[in-house]
Design a protein around this motif. Sequence first.
Motif, PDB file in Angstrom:
ATOM      1  N   ARG A 197       0.855  -1.191   0.000  1.00  0.00           N
ATOM      2  CA  ARG A 197       0.000   0.000   0.000  1.00  0.00           C
ATOM      3  C   ARG A 197       0.887   1.236   0.000  1.00  0.00           C
ATOM      4  O   ARG A 197       1.693   1.435   0.909  1.00  0.00           O
ATOM      5  CB  ARG A 197      -0.908  -0.010   1.218  1.00  0.00           C
ATOM      6  CG  ARG A 197      -1.899   1.160   1.272  1.00  0.00           C
ATOM      7  CD  ARG A 197      -2.774   1.059   2.499  1.00  0.00           C
ATOM      8  NE  ARG A 197      -3.616  -0.121   2.423  1.00  0.00           N
ATOM      9  CZ  ARG A 197      -4.799  -0.147   1.811  1.00  0.00           C
ATOM     10  NH1 ARG A 197      -5.257   0.949   1.221  1.00  0.00           N
ATOM     11  NH2 ARG A 197      -5.509  -1.250   1.785  1.00  0.00           N
ATOM     12  N   VAL A 198       0.740   2.040  -1.029  1.00  0.00           N
ATOM     13  CA  VAL A 198       1.541   3.260  -1.194  1.00  0.00           C
ATOM     14  C   VAL A 198       0.621   4.388  -1.614  1.00  0.00           C
ATOM     15  O   VAL A 198      -0.259   4.196  -2.463  1.00  0.00           O
ATOM     16  CB  VAL A 198       2.654   3.066  -2.255  1.00  0.00           C
ATOM     17  CG1 VAL A 198       3.485   4.319  -2.380  1.00  0.00           C
ATOM     18  CG2 VAL A 198       3.544   1.887  -1.892  1.00  0.00           C
ATOM     19  N   SER A 199       0.833   5.549  -1.044  1.00  0.00           N
ATOM     20  CA  SER A 199       0.019   6.707  -1.424  1.00  0.00           C
ATOM     21  C   SER A 199       0.849   7.664  -2.272  1.00  0.00           C
ATOM     22  O   SER A 199       2.040   7.861  -2.019  1.00  0.00           O
ATOM     23  CB  SER A 199      -0.497   7.432  -0.181  1.00  0.00           C
ATOM     24  OG  SER A 199       0.566   7.942   0.582  1.00  0.00           O
ATOM     25  N   GLY A 200       0.207   8.231  -3.274  1.00  0.00           N
ATOM     26  CA  GLY A 200       0.888   9.202  -4.124  1.00  0.00           C
ATOM     27  C   GLY A 200       1.948   8.590  -5.002  1.00  0.00           C
ATOM     28  O   GLY A 200       3.102   9.029  -4.998  1.00  0.00           O
ATOM     29  N   ILE A 201       1.590   7.544  -5.763  1.00  0.00           N
ATOM     30  CA  ILE A 201       2.562   6.887  -6.638  1.00  0.00           C
ATOM     31  C   ILE A 201       2.984   7.831  -7.760  1.00  0.00           C
ATOM     32  O   ILE A 201       2.143   8.375  -8.476  1.00  0.00           O
ATOM     33  CB  ILE A 201       1.976   5.589  -7.217  1.00  0.00           C
ATOM     34  CG1 ILE A 201       1.621   4.617  -6.082  1.00  0.00           C
ATOM     35  CG2 ILE A 201       2.957   4.934  -8.171  1.00  0.00           C
ATOM     36  CD1 ILE A 201       0.910   3.379  -6.557  1.00  0.00           C
ATOM     37  N   VAL A 202       4.282   8.029  -7.904  1.00  0.00           N
ATOM     38  CA  VAL A 202       4.822   8.929  -8.922  1.00  0.00           C
ATOM     39  C   VAL A 202       5.342   8.156 -10.118  1.00  0.00           C
ATOM     40  O   VAL A 202       5.068   8.485 -11.267  1.00  0.00           O
ATOM     41  CB  VAL A 202       5.944   9.814  -8.328  1.00  0.00           C
ATOM     42  CG1 VAL A 202       6.555  10.696  -9.411  1.00  0.00           C
ATOM     43  CG2 VAL A 202       5.406  10.648  -7.183  1.00  0.00           C
ATOM     44  N   ASP A 203       6.096   7.100  -9.864  1.00  0.00           N
ATOM     45  CA  ASP A 203       6.751   6.381 -10.950  1.00  0.00           C
ATOM     46  C   ASP A 203       7.115   4.990 -10.469  1.00  0.00           C
ATOM     47  O   ASP A 203       7.112   4.698  -9.274  1.00  0.00           O
ATOM     48  CB  ASP A 203       8.013   7.133 -11.394  1.00  0.00           C
ATOM     49  CG  ASP A 203       8.446   6.762 -12.796  1.00  0.00           C
ATOM     50  OD1 ASP A 203       7.802   5.882 -13.398  1.00  0.00           O
ATOM     51  OD2 ASP A 203       9.427   7.334 -13.284  1.00  0.00           O
ATOM     52  N   ALA A 204       7.422   4.127 -11.422  1.00  0.00           N
ATOM     53  CA  ALA A 204       7.898   2.774 -11.125  1.00  0.00           C
ATOM     54  C   ALA A 204       9.062   2.480 -12.052  1.00  0.00           C
ATOM     55  O   ALA A 204       9.032   2.812 -13.236  1.00  0.00           O
ATOM     56  CB  ALA A 204       6.780   1.752 -11.325  1.00  0.00           C
ATOM     57  N   LEU A 226      16.293  11.484  -9.957  1.00  0.00           N
ATOM     58  CA  LEU A 226      15.903  11.683 -11.349  1.00  0.00           C
ATOM     59  C   LEU A 226      14.398  11.901 -11.475  1.00  0.00           C
ATOM     60  O   LEU A 226      13.942  12.724 -12.276  1.00  0.00           O
ATOM     61  CB  LEU A 226      16.332  10.486 -12.195  1.00  0.00           C
ATOM     62  CG  LEU A 226      17.827  10.333 -12.460  1.00  0.00           C
ATOM     63  CD1 LEU A 226      18.107   8.998 -13.153  1.00  0.00           C
ATOM     64  CD2 LEU A 226      18.355  11.483 -13.304  1.00  0.00           C
ATOM     65  N   SER A 227      13.608  11.170 -10.690  1.00  0.00           N
ATOM     66  CA  SER A 227      12.150  11.321 -10.760  1.00  0.00           C
ATOM     67  C   SER A 227      11.713  12.703 -10.280  1.00  0.00           C
ATOM     68  O   SER A 227      10.656  13.194 -10.687  1.00  0.00           O
ATOM     69  CB  SER A 227      11.468  10.238  -9.924  1.00  0.00           C
ATOM     70  OG  SER A 227      11.742  10.407  -8.550  1.00  0.00           O
ATOM     71  N   GLU A 228      12.518  13.328  -9.415  1.00  0.00           N
ATOM     72  CA  GLU A 228      12.204  14.683  -8.974  1.00  0.00           C
ATOM     73  C   GLU A 228      12.322  15.677 -10.120  1.00  0.00           C
ATOM     74  O   GLU A 228      11.612  16.689 -10.148  1.00  0.00           O
ATOM     75  CB  GLU A 228      13.125  15.086  -7.826  1.00  0.00           C
ATOM     76  CG  GLU A 228      12.902  14.280  -6.545  1.00  0.00           C
ATOM     77  CD  GLU A 228      13.921  14.624  -5.472  1.00  0.00           C
ATOM     78  OE1 GLU A 228      14.823  15.442  -5.761  1.00  0.00           O
ATOM     79  OE2 GLU A 228      13.822  14.084  -4.361  1.00  0.00           O
TER      80      GLU A 228
END
Length: 308
Positions: free
Chosen positions: A243-250, A263-265
């Motif tokens: 369970r993760v909130s606020g998924i940005v990338d994988a 890098l994702s930032e």
Amino acid sequence: MKKLAVALLMAILALAFPVVSDIATGKLTSLIVLSGSMHPIMQVGDVVVVKRCNPECLVAGDIIAFKDPSDRENIIITHRAIEVFTEDGKLTGFRTKGDANEEPDEFVVDREDIIGKAVFIVPLVGYLFEAYHSKNFLAYFTLIILPAFMLTVGEMRKIFSYNLQTERKTEKEGIRKKRKYTVIRKRRFFAIYISLTAALLLALYPITAVEGSEVCNHGFLPCLIICDDIPGYTVVQPGETVRVSGIVDAVQYVVPVFWAVRLSELNFSLPLAFTAIFSSILTFSMYPLWIQNLPELRRKRRRIFGRR
């Protein structure tokens, strides 16, 4: 090739100049990771580059380096700030926690003990520094570092200096009369290169399913989920659901965690681009194997190696 190498060297020097300048002025310092409290973002043997900064600029989620509150000499701890304490609008300290630890640190880090913020991590380089300071450095350098360096340089020279005309001349001189190899032309080279790179990229592409705040890893490799929560990432094993909130990338776990998060930032697509670069470099490193082990792609009327 020489012009490209010179241009690449100039670009590297231009990028490295600010870093060298900061090191010379004392703004940057390096620390060797000696424990696994920050796993997986930091591995034992990594080198952490810390930049000195005003503690007021630090926020929850930053990785900070600070003096050991128990007053142990020459001990610096690098943990993540999870809570900021203020009094009358002024910063007083931080609550910290190692990413691999279940509980936060028992102490509160005073602002006066803050050294700086971790800005970069170089994987495994710390082992070289540890060996340098050890009594057996000469043996370590002679038996491990020097042979590895010579082997790497030799293989790189083979890759960049390979020439079909040189191979033919070598064959005529009788130095490699019985050696067989595959002639790979430019079109075939790019076809094999692109095909293998694409295959590796597909194999490393994360296969995930997101349902609400839950994410499941359907791939066969561990997957790194970058999110908005502190610490900003979580590692999901194959077949595992978290369970993760606020998924940005994988991104696949082959990318160093610290690099993937940073890098994702900048842009959510950069970690995947890094995976593509990694796949391309891995494919190119196998180039000598193409020459020696791949079957002939086209039969020649006249064999290069078959006549004396």
